[in-house]
Design a protein around this motif. Sequence first.
Motif, PDB file in Angstrom:
ATOM      1  N   GLU A 133      49.909 -75.577  -2.918  1.00  0.00           N
ATOM      2  CA  GLU A 133      48.309 -75.652  -2.831  1.00  0.00           C
ATOM      3  C   GLU A 133      48.302 -77.064  -2.071  1.00  0.00           C
ATOM      4  OE1 GLU A 133      45.517 -74.585  -3.826  1.00  0.00           O
ATOM      5  OE2 GLU A 133      46.684 -72.735  -4.263  1.00  0.00           O
ATOM      6  N   VAL A 134      49.151 -78.162  -2.245  1.00  0.00           N
ATOM      7  CA  VAL A 134      48.992 -79.525  -1.340  1.00  0.00           C
ATOM      8  C   VAL A 134      49.317 -79.174  -0.106  1.00  0.00           C
ATOM      9  CG1 VAL A 134      49.969 -81.729  -1.338  1.00  0.00           C
ATOM     10  CG2 VAL A 134      49.599 -80.849  -3.532  1.00  0.00           C
ATOM     11  N   GLY A 135      50.377 -78.332   0.219  1.00  0.00           N
ATOM     12  CA  GLY A 135      50.732 -77.992   1.698  1.00  0.00           C
ATOM     13  C   GLY A 135      49.715 -77.349   2.340  1.00  0.00           C
TER      14      GLY A 135
ATOM     15  N   GLY B  35      48.934 -79.954   4.829  1.00  0.00           N
ATOM     16  CA  GLY B  35      50.193 -79.545   5.703  1.00  0.00           C
ATOM     17  C   GLY B  35      51.582 -79.781   5.041  1.00  0.00           C
ATOM     18  N   VAL B  36      52.432 -78.740   5.915  1.00  0.00           N
ATOM     19  CA  VAL B  36      53.873 -79.107   5.238  1.00  0.00           C
ATOM     20  C   VAL B  36      54.333 -80.519   5.413  1.00  0.00           C
ATOM     21  CG1 VAL B  36      56.009 -78.065   5.517  1.00  0.00           C
ATOM     22  CG2 VAL B  36      54.080 -76.629   5.518  1.00  0.00           C
ATOM     23  N   LEU B  37      54.293 -80.924   6.694  1.00  0.00           N
ATOM     24  CA  LEU B  37      54.779 -82.226   6.987  1.00  0.00           C
ATOM     25  C   LEU B  37      54.510 -83.309   6.353  1.00  0.00           C
ATOM     26  CD1 LEU B  37      55.934 -81.877  10.765  1.00  0.00           C
ATOM     27  CD2 LEU B  37      57.500 -81.808   8.846  1.00  0.00           C
TER      28      LEU B  37
ATOM     29  N   ILE C 217      55.806 -83.054   2.442  1.00  0.00           N
ATOM     30  CA  ILE C 217      57.364 -83.509   2.508  1.00  0.00           C
ATOM     31  C   ILE C 217      57.243 -84.999   2.494  1.00  0.00           C
ATOM     32  CG2 ILE C 217      59.220 -83.505   3.871  1.00  0.00           C
ATOM     33  CD1 ILE C 217      58.787 -80.496   4.512  1.00  0.00           C
ATOM     34  N   GLY C 218      56.450 -85.676   3.433  1.00  0.00           N
ATOM     35  CA  GLY C 218      56.449 -87.195   3.495  1.00  0.00           C
ATOM     36  C   GLY C 218      55.778 -87.783   2.314  1.00  0.00           C
ATOM     37  N   LEU C 219      54.957 -86.956   1.706  1.00  0.00           N
ATOM     38  CA  LEU C 219      54.351 -87.588   0.478  1.00  0.00           C
ATOM     39  C   LEU C 219      55.521 -87.634  -0.705  1.00  0.00           C
ATOM     40  CD1 LEU C 219      51.763 -88.684  -1.156  1.00  0.00           C
ATOM     41  CD2 LEU C 219      51.532 -86.260  -1.636  1.00  0.00           C
ATOM     42  N   VAL C 220      56.345 -86.815  -0.694  1.00  0.00           N
ATOM     43  CA  VAL C 220      57.336 -86.661  -1.895  1.00  0.00           C
ATOM     44  C   VAL C 220      58.266 -87.563  -1.279  1.00  0.00           C
ATOM     45  CG1 VAL C 220      59.231 -85.095  -2.546  1.00  0.00           C
ATOM     46  CG2 VAL C 220      57.034 -84.270  -2.038  1.00  0.00           C
ATOM     47  N   ILE C 221      58.588 -87.911  -0.152  1.00  0.00           N
ATOM     48  CA  ILE C 221      59.671 -88.963   0.281  1.00  0.00           C
ATOM     49  C   ILE C 221      58.982 -90.317   0.098  1.00  0.00           C
ATOM     50  CG2 ILE C 221      60.838 -89.832   1.910  1.00  0.00           C
ATOM     51  CD1 ILE C 221      61.236 -86.979   3.166  1.00  0.00           C
TER      52      ILE C 221
ATOM     53  N   ALA D  88      63.703 -85.694  -9.488  1.00  0.00           N
ATOM     54  CA  ALA D  88      63.567 -84.057  -9.393  1.00  0.00           C
ATOM     55  C   ALA D  88      62.508 -84.007  -8.147  1.00  0.00           C
ATOM     56  CB  ALA D  88      63.034 -83.645 -10.405  1.00  0.00           C
ATOM     57  N   PRO D  89      62.843 -82.905  -7.170  1.00  0.00           N
ATOM     58  CA  PRO D  89      61.902 -82.621  -6.277  1.00  0.00           C
ATOM     59  C   PRO D  89      60.564 -82.017  -6.594  1.00  0.00           C
ATOM     60  CG  PRO D  89      63.685 -81.263  -5.969  1.00  0.00           C
ATOM     61  CD  PRO D  89      64.071 -82.279  -7.014  1.00  0.00           C
ATOM     62  N   GLY D  90      59.485 -82.721  -6.265  1.00  0.00           N
ATOM     63  CA  GLY D  90      58.164 -82.040  -7.096  1.00  0.00           C
ATOM     64  C   GLY D  90      57.351 -83.188  -7.047  1.00  0.00           C
ATOM     65  N   LEU D  91      55.939 -82.814  -7.157  1.00  0.00           N
ATOM     66  CA  LEU D  91      54.645 -83.713  -7.412  1.00  0.00           C
ATOM     67  C   LEU D  91      54.473 -83.763  -8.751  1.00  0.00           C
ATOM     68  CD1 LEU D  91      52.711 -82.434  -4.127  1.00  0.00           C
ATOM     69  CD2 LEU D  91      53.982 -84.623  -4.540  1.00  0.00           C
TER      70      LEU D  91
END
Length: 178
Positions: free
Chosen positions: A22-24, A28-30, A33-37, A87-90
């Motif tokens: 949903e967020v992607g 967008g994808v990048l 991923i940037g948000l998670v990092i 853990a990876p995830g929002l």
Amino acid sequence: MIPIILLAVVLVPIAEIAVFIEVGGVIGVLPTIGLVIAIAIFGTWLLRRQGLATFTKAQAALNRGEMPVDEVLDGLFLIFAALLMMAPGLLTDALGFVLLVPAVRRFLRPFIRRWALARAGTTIVYSDVYRSQGWPQDGSAGPIIEGEGYTVEPGDENGKPHPGPTVIGDSRPPEKDG
């Protein structure tokens, strides 16, 4: 307890994947991923800062002769928050951040304390012994007398220490001169 853990192991990754999709789809994808990092980096910084503050508060409580129960619970919450943010995830990041909020931890402390006491089968007993002996009524420990103790078996003429439990003798506070 096992079914709950098993259910969480199955449902949490499915929910995380759904949120990523949903967020992607929205940003967008990048950027996702940037948000998670970015969340992981900020969470690590905040965790370190709050962890050091909690450690300092625990040291201060110990120096005052108090048990740092609240600080230990805060430390456990912070460890749990760190695990969630690793853990990876929002969704897990969001829950980890919620546990980093001091007001949330203060709100949760009584529930966790009651749960732990119920599981441990501990009973807290209050007595008037402290008042009759002149000890503080606020629950603090009273006088602390440092020393070493040893057990002497009856009939032992030498008075040599024996392995065994430490015997500290009379636990009453010293009498006041006057």
